[in-house]
Design a protein around this motif. Structure first.
Motif, mmCIF file in Angstrom:
data_model
loop_
_atom_site.group_PDB
_atom_site.id
_atom_site.type_symbol
_atom_site.label_atom_id
_atom_site.label_comp_id
_atom_site.label_asym_id
_atom_site.label_seq_id
_atom_site.Cartn_x
_atom_site.Cartn_y
_atom_site.Cartn_z
ATOM 1 N N ASN A 1 -2.016 6.648 11.877
ATOM 2 C CA ASN A 1 -1.731 7.408 10.654
ATOM 3 C C ASN A 1 -0.825 6.621 9.704
ATOM 4 O OD1 ASN A 1 -1.939 9.564 8.893
ATOM 5 N ND2 ASN A 1 -0.287 10.747 9.864
ATOM 6 N N HIS A 2 -1.157 5.325 9.584
ATOM 7 C CA HIS A 2 -0.452 4.445 8.643
ATOM 8 C C HIS A 2 1.052 4.362 8.901
ATOM 9 C CE1 HIS A 2 -3.926 5.011 5.533
ATOM 10 N NE2 HIS A 2 -4.282 4.308 6.599
ATOM 11 N N SER B 1 0.835 -1.203 0.000
ATOM 12 C CA SER B 1 0.000 0.000 0.000
ATOM 13 C C SER B 1 0.871 1.256 0.000
ATOM 14 C CB SER B 1 -0.925 0.010 1.223
ATOM 15 O OG SER B 1 -1.597 1.252 1.340
ATOM 16 N N ASP C 1 -0.001 4.155 0.766
ATOM 17 C CA ASP C 1 -0.399 5.053 1.852
ATOM 18 C C ASP C 1 0.359 4.774 3.147
ATOM 19 O OD1 ASP C 1 -2.228 6.290 0.201
ATOM 20 O OD2 ASP C 1 -3.874 4.961 0.793
ATOM 21 N N HIS C 2 0.942 3.582 3.248
ATOM 22 C CA HIS C 2 1.630 3.190 4.471
ATOM 23 C C HIS C 2 3.135 3.435 4.355
ATOM 24 C CE1 HIS C 2 -2.205 1.191 5.086
ATOM 25 N NE2 HIS C 2 -1.872 0.992 6.350
#
Length: 638
Positions: A402-403, A355, A357-358
Motif C-alpha cells: 500500500n505504497h 510520487s 501516492d507514496h
C-alpha cells in the motif's frame, strides 16, 4: 606576415607615420596604404595575464577544498585550480584568436580565389571559416567535458544494465540500455526510482558543462562580432586590420588624457572573471541538487550489499554506499538485519520524493518492519537469497505494501522467500572482463570447450558460467534459459559432487589439471566443510556462477583445459564425486543422504571406462587418501 615586437611593446608596421602626437611611440612607416602593425598589445597582454594569475590565485585560495571538477573533461582537480586554469585559458585563447583570425581570412580568401569563389560569397566564406577557428580556440577546452560526460554516462548505463541483467531479463526479456530506461513505476519501483535519480544527476552535470562553455567562451566570442561582421560584408583583412589599429590608437589617446581604455578593460574583465563566475554558478547548482537528492538510493544499497556479501558473506556488518553529498567519506556499517530494514526505509523515501501516492514508513511500523526483515536477512546469510532478489521483493510491493502504509507478516515473507529460492540460480551475472582476470583459460579456450560438449554434459558445464560470459561465447539467450531450467534443481548437489570428485585427486594430478597450490589448498578446505555440513556448506561458499570467489572457478580452471583434450573429463569427475558422496553417506549412517542425491551425467564410452577404473582404485590408494582427508579434517577442527 610576421608580427614583431619592439622595445616599446608595439609591433612594426606600415601605412602610418611614427611619433605622431596622441598616438604613442613605435609606429614605423613602410608602404603607404597597408599596415602590418601588431594587433597584439604586449603591454596589455602582460597586464591582463598578470590580472588573470591574481584572480585565478584568489579563486584557488577561496575554493572549497572538498570540491573537485573535471578539468577540460580530462581529469579530476580541485575546483579552485580549475577556475584558475580556465581564467588563464580564456586570456591565452583570446589573444591567440586575435592573431589567427586575420591569418585565417587571408588563407581562405587566397584559396577561394583559386577555386573561383567571388565576392560577396567569398567574404561570407571567410567569415564562417574564421568564426569556426575562433570558436575552436575559445570554446575547444570546454567542449571536451560535454562529450566526455555524455560518453561516461552511457558507459555507466551499460554497466548498470549488465549488473541488473537477471532482473531486467525477467522484467523486459533483455538487459539493454533500452530495457533499463523502459522500466516503469508499475514494473519495478526500485529501478524506476534510481533511474529518475540518475536523470537528475545527468541533467545537472550536462547543464553545468554547457553553462561552463557559455560563461567562459560566449562573451569572449561576442568580442569578435564586429570583426566577423566586417568579413561577412566583404572587407579585406587589411582593411579590418587598419580599422582595429585605428580604434587601438584612439583608446591609447583617451588613456593619455586620463579617460581610460574601456574596450580593453571590458575584454580583460570578461576573460579574468568568467572562470570564477562559472565555478560559482556550477557550485550553486551542485548544492541545490545535493539538497534535493537522497544520500543514495535503495538500488545502490542493494548493489553495494551484493558486492560485500559476495566478498565476505559471514561479515558481522555491512557498509552503506558512499553518499552523493560526501563521496570521499566511507558509509556507516550496520548488522545485516538492520541493513535490510534500511533498504526498505530508503526505498520509501526514494518513492516519496517522486510520487505523491507514496509515503515514508512511519515510526509505528518499524517493529513490523524489523520482523519482516529478519527472515530476509537470514536467507541472505544462508545463501538462499541472492541480494539482487531484493530488487523485486522491495520494488514490487511484496513486503512493503500500500505504497508504504503496511508491512507483510513474517509468514508471508517466508512464502515469498521459498518461491524466490526456486529461481535463485537465474540471478547469474558478471562482467566478462573481470571474470577472465580470475580464470585459468581464455575466451577462445572456453568457446572451444563449449563446442566440444553436447547434451547434459554441456548443460552442467555451462551452468557454472555467468550468463554474460556465455553470451559472449556465442550461447543464445533462449539456450541459456533452457540450460538454467534444466540444471537448477540439482545445481548445488552437482557442485558438491564436482568438488568431491576433484578432491579425490592427488595434488600432483590437480596441478597437472591446471590448479595452483593456493587453489588446491582452497579445494581441500571446501571438501572438509562439505564432509561436515553436506550440501548446505555450498551456500556459505558462494556456489554461484557469478561469484568471483565461488567453487565454480575451481572446477572450470580444471575442466576447460582438460575438456579440450578429453571431453569426458567433466563426466568422469562427477562420477567419482558421486562415489565419494555415497561413501561419505554410508560413513555417516545415511544422515546426509537426503542432502546428497546421486547426480550423474552420461559420459562417452571412454568416460564410462575411466569411471570404472576409478571404482577399481586399489584399496591402499583409497585408504591413503582417506587418511590424508582425516588429517586435514583434524587440522581444520584445530
Amino acid at each position: 606576415m610576421a608580427n614583431r615586437f619592439d622595445n616599446n611593446g608595439y609591433g612594426s608596421g606600415y601605412g602610418y607615420n611614427t611619433q605622431q602626437p596622441g598616438y604613442g611611440n613605435g609606429y614605423k612607416a613602410q608602404q603607404p596604404g597597408y599596415g602590418d602593425e601588431s594587433l597584439i598589445d604586449k603591454k596589455q597582454l602582460n597586464r591582463y595575464a598578470d590580472d588573470a594569475f591574481k584572480k585565478g590565485a584568489n579563486a584557488l585560495k577561496n575554493a572549497d577544498p572538498n570540491k573537485t571538477e573535471k578539468m577540460f573533461g580530462l581529469f579530476e582537480a580541485d575546483a579552485g585550480l580549475v577556475a584558475y586554469i580556465s581564467t588563464i585559458y580564456n586570456v591565452a585563447s583570446d589573444y591567440a584568436a586575435k592573431f589567427l583570425a586575420p591569418q585565417t581570412q587571408r588563407i581562405t580568401e587566397s584559396l577561394g580565389k583559386k577555386v573561383g569563389i567571388r565576392k560577396p560569397v567569398l567574404g561570407k566564406v571567410s567569415a564562417l571559416t574564421t568564426f569556426g577557428v575562433t570558436v575552436g580556440l575559445k570554446a575547444g577546452g570546454y567542449v571536451g567535458p560535454i562529450i566526455e560526460s555524455i560518453s561516461a554516462q552511457r558507459k555507466e548505463r551499460i554497466s548498470l544494465a549488465r549488473s541488473l541483467a537477471p532482473v531486467l531479463d525477467e522484467l523486459k526479456g533483455r538487459h539493454s540500455i533500452g530495457a533499463l530506461y523502459g522500466v516503469k513505476e508499475a514494473d519495478n519501483e526500485v529501478i524506476y526510482a534510481h533511474r529518475k535519480r540518475l536523470s537528475k544527476i545527468d541533467h545537472n552535470t550536462n547543464f553545468n558543462n554547457v553553462l561552463d562553455m557559455a560563461i567562459n567562451a560566449g562573451p569572449n566570442m561576442l568580442m569578435d562580432v564586429r570583426m566577423l561582421n566586417g568579413m561577412w560584408k566583404g572587407k579585406s583583412s587589411d582593411v579590418l586590420r587598419r580599422e582595429e589599429l585605428q580604434r587601438q590608437r584612439e583608446r591609447e589617446d583617451r588613456s593619455a588624457h586620463g579617460e581610460g581604455e574601456w574596450g580593453h578593460l571590458g575584454r580583460g574583465l570578461l576573460n579574468t572573471t568568467s572562470g570564477q563566475l562559472s565555478s560559482y554558478v556550477k557550485k550553486s547548482n551542485e548544492n541545490k541538487l545535493a539538497r534535493q537528492l537522497q544520500p543514495y538510493s535503495a538500488l545502490e544499497m542493494i548493489l553495494e550489499l551484493d558486492k560485500q556479501i559476495e566478498s565476505n558473506p559471514k561479515a558481522s556488518s555491512f557498509e552503506v554506499p558512499k553518499s552523493y553529498q560526501s563521496p570521499k567519506k566511507r558509509g556507516d556499517s550496520y548488522p545485516l538485519e538492520e541493513y535490510v530494514m534500511r533498504i526498505f526505509i530508503q526505498h520509501q523515501q526514494d518513492m516519496a520524493d517522486i510520487s505523491p501516492d507514496h509515503t515514508e514508513i512511519r515510526e509505528a511500523l518499524k517493529e513490523d518492519l524489523a520482523a519482516a526483515a529478519k527472515p530476509v536477512a537470514d536467507a541472505l546469510r544462508k545463501g538462499e537469497l541472492n541480494p539482487l532478489g531484493l530488487i523485486r521483493l522491495v520494488g514490487e510491493g511484496k513486503i512493503i505494501r500500500n505504497h508504504g502504509r503496511s508491512i507483510a507478516h513474517p509468514d508471508e515473507v517466508n512464502v515469498l522467500l521459498d518461491k524466490n529460492n526456486e529461481k535463485r540460480a537465474s540471478y547469474v551475472h558478471a562482467d566478462p572482463e573481470e571474470y577472465y582476470k580470475n580464470a585459468a583459460f581464455t575466451r577462445d579456450d572456453l568457446k572451444a570447450a563449449l563446442k566440444s560438449l553436447d547434451g547434459e554434459e554441456r548443460d552442467i558445464f555451462a551452468s557454472m558460467l555467468p550468463d554474460s560470459v556465455l553470451e559472449e561465447a556465442g550461447m543464445s539467450t533462449p539456450d541459456i534459459k533452457q540450460m538454467r531450467a534444466a540444471t537448477l534443481k540439482n545445481y548445488q548437489d552437482t557442485m558438491m559432487q564436482a568438488m568431491l570428485g576433484l578432491n579425490s585427486k592427488s595434488d600432483q594430478e590437480l596441478q597437472h589439471d591446471g590448479l595452483s597450490k593456493h587453489e588446491i589448498s582452497h579445494l581441500r578446505e571446501i571438501s572438509t566443510q562439505l564432509q561436515h555440513k553436506g550440501v548446505d556448506a555450498l551456500k556459505e561458499l558462494n556456489a554461484d556462477a557469478a561469484s568471483e570467489h565461488g567453487v565454480e572457478h575451481l572446477m572450470l580452471n580444471c575442466a576447460v583445459p582438460r575438456v579440450l583434450a578429453d571431453k569426458s573429463y567433466l563426466g568422469t569427475v562427477l562420477e567419482q564425486g558421486a562415489l565419494e558422496s555415497k561413501d561419505l553417506s554410508n560413513k555417516t549412517g545415511g544422515s546426509r543422504s537426503s542432502a546428497m542425491p546421486d547426480v550423474r551425467v552420461k559420459p562417452s564410452r571412454k568416460g564410462f571406462e575411466q569411471a570404472d577404473n576409478a571404482q577399481e582404485t586399489s584399496h591402499s590408494q583409497r585408504e591413503q587418501r582417506r587418511a590424508e582427508a582425516a588429517k586435514r579434517e583434524h587440522s581444520f577442527r584445530d
